[in-house]
Structure formats: C-alpha cells, structure tokens
Motif scaffolding. Structure first.
Motif: not given
Length: 386
Positions: A29-37, A12-18, A113-118, A121-124
């Motif tokens: 490599f393909r994955g999902e966003s982690f941190g900032a988009e 039940g966790v929201a999907l991240r952006a590809p 995740d929140d710290e990277l987004r704040e 910092v873009v991650g995958i």
C-alpha cells in the motif's frame, strides 16, 4: 497527482513525504507519512473502535504491533493530557486513512500527528484501510513494514521477513514498571491487592481504588516473596503483550499463589496466564479481537455485554464441561458471541469462587462500561461472599 496530494494543495497544507507499507505476503500500500518519518516493523493488526485512539496508542498491550484503524477519520479530537493509559505511545506503527487536518475539541492540547512525531512513531496515511482490513481478515495477522526511506517494495519486504514474529515472543518484561508503586484506596481502605504489571493500563488500578482497594503495582519479574511482602487480600494480573506460551515465570508465580489460596482476578494477558496456570493451552487467533464493540456473554448470569478487546491469543478450554485442576474446578465463564472464543474463566473450590478472569478490558478506557461489574465481583471475592 494522487487524491491526497490534490486535497493538500487545495487547502494549502504542506505535502507529506511519500510512504509505503508492505505486508509479509507482499501486499503493498502506498500513502503519505503520518507522524515521524523513518522505518518501522511489527505485527499488522486492526482496531475496530470508532473512538478512543489515544487510549489505544498508549496501551502497552500494543507493543511491537502496527495498528490499523478501521474508522476512516482519525485525529479529530487531537491529543490531551488526561486520556493517556501509560507514559508513552507503545504501538510500533500507525495506519490511518484520513487524518484530521485540524483537531476540534476543547480538551485538545496538540495534534495527533505532532504527538506521533514527537514520540518517534512512524505511520502512514492515505491508505485504503477497508481493503487492508479485509485482506487481514482473510490472510490473518502478519508482519509488516512502513517506511519513508525504503520506497522499493521488494527491498522493504526482505526487511519485513527478517523482523521478529509475535508468536514465541515474551514481552511483559519490556513494558512493565521498573519499580513497585502504590495506588491508594479512595475513601476508606477495605482491601490490599498485589497487581502484577504485565503492561497495565493506568485506569485499571484506578477502578480498584474507587472501590476501596489499595493497589500495590509490582514489576513483572516479582516473586512470590514480593507478593507475600504486600500481605495482600488478593492478586491481580494485568493485560500485556506477547505470547502466553512463551511465559513461564509469571505462570509459576500464579500457581504458587493459587496453591496458597490467594484470591485471583486477571484481565486480558492475565486471563491467558490463568488458563495456562490451570493446565489449559493457548493458541494464536487468525487476526484477533481489537476494538470497543465486541459482544460477550457472561455465562454465570446470561447477560450480554459490549466490551473492549485487544488480544491475538486465546485460551483453549472446553466450553461444555468443567475441568478439575490441582487448585479446584475450572470452567469457562464468558464466551465471545462472534466466534465462541473463550473470554473468561472461573475457579471454584468446594462451591466457593477462588479466582476468575476475563479476556477483555472492563476498565473501559476506551470502551463501554458494560463490564464494570467485574471489579465489584472482585470485591465480593475478596470479601469471601461468593
């Protein structure tokens, strides 16, 4: 549907952006966003530490590097307010396999995740970091791009090839303090040290302060007059990012200080600049040493220690003989037991130690405490007892 998508729907966790990650040689490599988009570029490097990700992220030595964590689970202990090694996250990007859904630590204040987004910092995530690390070990560190906005590999690859390379980059001025500050000695003050901030970690002057040293942290642009103004008993050069061969000012400053007989201690970038000041060359390692489990031998004692590393360049100095320099006799004091890489230097004159340096991080933030004795050796140097 991918495995990460199935897992997130199940819990039940929201999907991240590809997101996609494209290396300079075209490997994708393909994955999902982690941190900032968004989109980011840098040098792809891997860290083998099983813990200490917060200290890694806030280490200025990782400026303009995209860090790949070889440990599969990252973010388990969240982010706290005590383990920061600087005022911000410095990595250009972050790559993990399985980020923790919920942190579990009484010290945690927010998720990774929140710290990277704040901090933007873009991650995958969702990347096979084992395969990625094996690829970098074979092909070497290289430029890379991560994007949630440009999902066409060829388009992102073209941007990667336009990004700046680490070789030839002088970066200390981009991470140094803008103003000098003082870290007071704890307990009785015994010595005063001028510390050139090339990307210093906060724990380093703390380790010296614990031993009665008042540390005056100076900007990387400081001159010999700025150093003299402190009236120091010794000079220290910190860790930092960039290519030591692209650095000139700090090397000239160090040569002036050595010429005046000021005792010297350097770590990481400070080791490389010490080497160049003594007349040695430096070179870029294929993929570098990064992590908290690197075996090093102190040749002066025979002791083997497990150490924390973060470097992509090394000193080119002979292992089998001493070298005469204008400042005294230089020799290799430490070697890496994995590849015989130079991990430390020492300078003696008339049998007395005048300066020394190591390529790794004895402040142990993060990392083992095997190398803490080096700060005691610095105190002995300041005392003139060795």
């Amino acid at each position: 549907m991918s495995r990460p998508e199935r897992r997130r729907r199940r819990y039940g966790v929201a999907l991240r952006a590809p997101a996609i990650m494209v290396l300079e040689d075209g490997r994708t490599f393909r994955g999902e966003s982690f941190g900032a988009e968004g989109e980011t570029f840098g040098e792809a490097v891997f860290s083998t530490g099983m813990t200490g990700y917060q200290e890694t992220l806030t280490d200025p030595s990782y400026h303009r590097q995209v860090v790949i964590m070889t440990a599969p689970h990252v973010g388990n202990t969240g982010v706290n307010d005590e383990d920061m090694e600087s005022k911000k996250i410095w990595v250009a990007g972050y790559v993990v396999r399985d980020p923790a859904r919920v942190p579990s630590s009484w010290r945690s204040r927010r998720t990774l995740d929140d710290e990277l987004r704040e901090q933007g910092v873009v991650g995958i995530s969702g990347v096979d970091t084992r395969a990625l690390t094996r690829h970098l070990r074979e092909a070497g560190a290289m430029r890379v791009g991560i994007s949630t906005t440009t999902l066409d590999p060829e388009e992102l690859l073209a941007k990667v090839k336009d990004a700046a390379e680490m070789a030839g980059s002088e970066l200390a001025d981009e991470v140094t303090t803008s103003e000098a500050y003082v870290v007071p000695a704890q307990g009785e003050k015994r010595f005063t040290v001028a510390a050139l901030d090339l990307g210093i970690k906060e724990m380093t002057p703390e380790r010296m302060a614990e031993r009665g040293i008042e540390v005056h942290v100076l900007p990387a642009t400081s001159t010999i007059d700025d150093v003299r103004a402190v009236n120091p008993d010794g000079l220290f050069y910190s860790n930092g990012p960039g290519d030591p061969a692209a650095t000139t000012h700090q090397i000239e400053l160090l040569q002036e200080a050595l010429g005046e007989g000021i005792p010297y201690f350097g770590i990481c970038f400070g080791n490389q600049l010490f080497g160049r000041a003594l007349g040695f060359g430096t070179y870029k390692l294929k993929y570098g040493h990064r992590g908290i489990n690197q075996p090093v031998q102190d040749r002066t004692t025979g002791k083997v220690e497990v150490t924390a590393h973060n470097h992509g360049f090394a000193v080119d100095a002979p292992l089998d003989r001493d070298t005469e320099t204008p400042y005294g006799t230089a020799s290799v004091s430490h070697i890496n037991l994995n590849d015989d890489c130079v991990e430390g230097l020492e300078l003696k004159k008339e049998g007395k130690l005048k300066g020394f340096s190591v390529q790794y991080h004895p402040e142990a933030a993060a990392g083992p405490h095997d190398a803490a004795y080096l700060f005691d050796r610095f105190v002995n140097l300041l005392e003139g007892s060795i």
